[in-house]
Design an enzyme around this catalytic site. Structure first.
Site, PDB file in Angstrom:
ATOM      1  CG  ASN A 113      -0.397  -0.169   2.501  1.00 26.76           C
ATOM      2  OD1 ASN A 113       0.687  -0.723   2.648  1.00 26.76           O
ATOM      3  ND2 ASN A 113      -1.064   0.340   3.505  1.00 26.76           N
ATOM      4  CD  GLU A 117       5.370  -0.855  11.955  1.00 30.41           C
ATOM      5  OE1 GLU A 117       5.243  -0.526  10.767  1.00 30.41           O
ATOM      6  OE2 GLU A 117       6.041  -0.207  12.772  1.00 30.41           O
TER       7      GLU A 117
HETATM    8  P1  NAD Z   1       0.060  -9.358   3.345  1.00 32.30           P
HETATM    9  O1  NAD Z   1       0.145  -9.803   4.746  1.00 32.30           O
HETATM   10  O2  NAD Z   1      -0.715 -10.174   2.389  1.00 32.30           O
HETATM   11  O3  NAD Z   1       1.531  -9.247   2.720  1.00 32.30           O
HETATM   12  C1  NAD Z   1       2.525  -8.423   3.266  1.00 32.30           C
HETATM   13  C2  NAD Z   1       3.881  -8.985   2.901  1.00 32.30           C
HETATM   14  O4  NAD Z   1       4.073 -10.212   3.571  1.00 32.30           O
HETATM   15  C3  NAD Z   1       4.074  -9.285   1.426  1.00 32.30           C
HETATM   16  O5  NAD Z   1       5.387  -8.961   1.067  1.00 32.30           O
HETATM   17  C4  NAD Z   1       3.825 -10.783   1.354  1.00 32.30           C
HETATM   18  O6  NAD Z   1       4.435 -11.405   0.259  1.00 32.30           O
HETATM   19  C5  NAD Z   1       4.438 -11.216   2.666  1.00 32.30           C
HETATM   20  N1  NAD Z   1       3.947 -12.479   3.219  1.00 32.30           N
HETATM   21  C6  NAD Z   1       2.666 -12.952   3.231  1.00 32.30           C
HETATM   22  N2  NAD Z   1       2.616 -14.160   3.856  1.00 32.30           N
HETATM   23  C7  NAD Z   1       3.878 -14.437   4.262  1.00 32.30           C
HETATM   24  C8  NAD Z   1       4.489 -15.537   4.949  1.00 32.30           C
HETATM   25  N3  NAD Z   1       3.773 -16.591   5.357  1.00 32.30           N
HETATM   26  N4  NAD Z   1       5.812 -15.485   5.197  1.00 32.30           N
HETATM   27  C9  NAD Z   1       6.550 -14.431   4.824  1.00 32.30           C
HETATM   28  N5  NAD Z   1       6.047 -13.378   4.135  1.00 32.30           N
HETATM   29  C10 NAD Z   1       4.724 -13.368   3.864  1.00 32.30           C
HETATM   30  O7  NAD Z   1      -0.437  -7.854   3.386  1.00 32.30           O
HETATM   31  P2  NAD Z   1      -0.780  -6.908   2.149  1.00 32.30           P
HETATM   32  O8  NAD Z   1      -2.049  -7.385   1.543  1.00 32.30           O
HETATM   33  O9  NAD Z   1       0.432  -6.747   1.297  1.00 32.30           O
HETATM   34  O10 NAD Z   1      -1.005  -5.504   2.894  1.00 32.30           O
HETATM   35  C11 NAD Z   1      -2.213  -5.132   3.449  1.00 32.30           C
HETATM   36  C12 NAD Z   1      -2.241  -5.423   4.939  1.00 32.30           C
HETATM   37  O11 NAD Z   1      -1.149  -4.780   5.580  1.00 32.30           O
HETATM   38  C13 NAD Z   1      -3.479  -4.888   5.631  1.00 32.30           C
HETATM   39  O12 NAD Z   1      -3.925  -5.830   6.564  1.00 32.30           O
HETATM   40  C14 NAD Z   1      -2.969  -3.632   6.356  1.00 32.30           C
HETATM   41  O13 NAD Z   1      -3.715  -3.244   7.474  1.00 32.30           O
HETATM   42  C15 NAD Z   1      -1.603  -4.061   6.724  1.00 32.30           C
HETATM   43  N6  NAD Z   1      -0.739  -2.890   6.955  1.00 32.30           N
HETATM   44  C16 NAD Z   1      -0.375  -2.580   8.239  1.00 32.30           C
HETATM   45  C17 NAD Z   1       0.405  -1.450   8.486  1.00 32.30           C
HETATM   46  C18 NAD Z   1       0.823  -1.066   9.876  1.00 32.30           C
HETATM   47  O14 NAD Z   1       1.711  -0.225  10.007  1.00 32.30           O
HETATM   48  N7  NAD Z   1       0.241  -1.618  10.910  1.00 32.30           N
HETATM   49  C19 NAD Z   1       0.810  -0.655   7.409  1.00 32.30           C
HETATM   50  C20 NAD Z   1       0.403  -1.011   6.112  1.00 32.30           C
HETATM   51  C21 NAD Z   1      -0.359  -2.135   5.901  1.00 32.30           C
END
Ligand code: NAD
Length: 503
Positions: free
Chosen positions: A172, A271
């Site tokens: 995002n 996060e």
């Molecule tokens: P996601 O969890 O699908 O993916 C995030 C990252 O993690 C990607 O690079 C993905 O390839 C990796 N990933 C996924 N599963 C994994 C695993 N089992 N092992 C290692 N890596 C893995 O999230 P998204 O769809 O990319 O982003 C949206 C989410 O992120 C929303 O839930 C949002 O709230 C959250 N977010 C949180 C913050 C914060 O600061 N708290 C900031 C931005 C986004």
């Protein structure tokens, strides 16, 4: 900061449309040993941007080994003054190549250039200078202690880098959220292996060019591309050479990452997701509340972890608030990133659009009043292949409905009336999440009182997404573990050794 106002070249012709590459030990690697990879698709028109290689265990291992060698070699021996001088150069070079980063980020995400030019890229650069003061002024505790022989002993803390850090980031705010971890990680003497989101590989790759240009030693910053489970993300978090994992993304992935990090007892900084409340009291400044809630619901097409998806409005101003937010949503122009009039871009990809539209359908099935939106907008032919959805507002759903309890991560919110302060505090806290809240009131005492009772990591009063990078950032409950920002980053990015000297 180099925020330019001149017309930008069309993204259809952008030089940023190119293949992504792993960046391992200072070298760009365009093909993985397995030959696996996938096409990077542009969210605003569905066009192909380029190829992305998918890292297997071989590339991940090479990146971790390079990071280890850099830690034990030139980077580990560099003085903090020299290290932070190099990081200031990284920030300056990002700003010199501002348009390259901007185009890459907008191609990958589809977000308006006006937004990325004011937030993503400047903050991406600032994250490299922000932590240099923290690194140069680390203070630790000292305790002189008495001993039975009367000579005494002296204890003092020494902070040293944690080691090789795995950085896993979402799509995002790709550059901003990745550098939010790489900046402090490097400033405090660690080396990193970054696994950016599979959907947004370009700016992490581009940052490799910056590292080489300014002379950051090979192996300090590494990038491997690919997916999460059973791909680069999992291989990286499971790698025994990784000393800590910092992750931003969904709560579900956070749980898996925590499980992987449990092997070898590696620390995590998480996060995660949220279902953030906005609370509008009748004594608010309504113009400010509308302006702020417009941003907190619709900015970045609602794909901001800190965004508001539940709005609670005190009954005397409920109708006025709903009518004004509706007017604002209907005034948003959906369009190309380059168009300065664009107020909202598309969702990141088709899979996410399906998810968001499933919640749009659930809201209707649950008996919601659709105040505005609720579907897919008609876009001009050249944008018809993009992942567009309408900005959407609902009222009338029960508090336990999925639309009110689950993170949707789209440009939408549910608005519900409330009567008393106690009631709204209970409603706001009635969620497994605890990331952020925005409270709108002109009553000073109420503002402080409510902020203290909300179970969140960040509470804004009469603002939203106003960030001082020295402050603690992170979530409570299922929204995360740990805080990053300012001196709070020391906890994760350094390891403390207590030295006890018997005198
Ligand atoms: P996601 O969890 O699908 O993916 C995030 C990252 O993690 C990607 O690079 C993905 O390839 C990796 N990933 C996924 N599963 C994994 C695993 N089992 N092992 C290692 N890596 C893995 O999230 P998204 O769809 O990319 O982003 C949206 C989410 O992120 C929303 O839930 C949002 O709230 C959250 N977010 C949180 C913050 C914060 O600061 N708290 C900031 C931005 C986004």
């Amino acid at each position: 900061m180099n925020v330019q106002t001149h017309p930008r070249r069309p993204l259809t012709e952008s030089a940023a449309r190119r293949d992504a590459a792993h960046f391992i030990n200072g070298e760009f690697v365009y093909k993985s040993a397995s030959g696996k990879g996938y096409d990077n698709i542009c969210p605003f028109d569905g066009s192909r941007i380029g190829f992305v290689p998918e890292a297997g265990r071989e590339e991940v291992d090479a990146a971790v080994q390079a990071a280890r060698a850099a830690l034990e070699g030139p980077w580990g021996q560099m003085s903090v003054v020299e290290r932070t001088r190099l990081l200031a150069e990284v920030a300056a070079e990002i700003n010199r190549r501002f348009d390259d980063f901007l185009e890459a980020e907008c191609l990958d995400t589809g977000k308006p250039m006006s937004l990325a030019a004011h937030i993503d890229i400047p903050r991406g650069a600032a994250n490299f200078t922000m932590f240099t003061d923290v690194a140069k002024t680390i203070a630790t505790e000292t305790f002189p202690m008495p001993t039975p022989d009367g000579a005494g002993a002296l204890n003092y803390g020494l902070r040293r880098p944690r080691g090789v850090i795995a950085v896993i980031s979402p799509w995002n705010l790709p550059l901003l959220l990745m550098t939010w971890k790489v900046g402090p990680g490097l400033a405090l003497g660690n080396t990193v292996v970054v696994k950016p989101s599979e959907s947004t590989p370009l700016t992490a790759t581009l940052l490799g060019e910056v590292m080489n240009k300014v002379g950051v030693p090979k192996g300090v910053y590494n990038v491997v591309h690919g997916f999460g489970g059973n791909s680069a993300g999992q291989f990286l978090t499971e790698h025994k050479g990784v000393n800590g994992v910092t992750f931003t993304g969904s709560t579900k992935s956070g749980e898996q990452i925590m499980l992987a990090a449990a092997h070898g007892i590696r620390p995590v900084s998480l996060e995660l997701g949220g279902k953030n409340p906005g609370i509008v009291f009748a004594d608010c400044d309504m113009d400010k509340a509308i302006e702020g809630t417009m941003r907190s619901v619709f900015a970045n097409c609602g794909q901001v972890c800190l965004g508001t998806e539940r709005v609670y409005v005190q009954r005397p101003v409920f109708d006025e608030f709903v009518a004004r937010l509706k007017a604002g949503a209907e005034g948003l122009k959906l369009g190309r990133p380059e168009d300065p009039a664009t107020g909202m871009g598309p969702l990141i990809h088709e899979v996410h659009r399906k998810k968001v539209l499933s919640y749009y359908a659930k809201a209707v099935e649950g008996g919601a009043t659709v105040v505005t939106g609720g579907g897919v907008p008609e876009m001009p032919a050249e944008l018809a292949g993009g992942s567009w959805v309408q900005p959407t507002i609902w009222t009338g759903l029960p508090d336990d409905h999925a639309v009110v309890t689950e993170e949707i991560f789209g440009p939408c919110c549910h608005i519900r009336p409330f009567d008393t302060e106690e009631e709204v505090i209970h409603l706001a806290n009635n969620t497994p999440y605890g990331l952020a809240a925005a409270v709108w009131t002109e009553n000073l005492s109420r503002a402080h009182r409510v902020a203290a009772k909300l179970e969140v990591g960040i509470c804004w009063i009469n603002s939203w997404f106003l960030r001082d990078l020295r402050t603690a950032f992170g979530g409570a409950k299922a929204s995360g573990i740990g805080r990053e920002g300012g001196v709070h980053s020391l906890e994760f990015y350094t390891e403390i050794t207590n030295v006890c000297v018997k005198l």
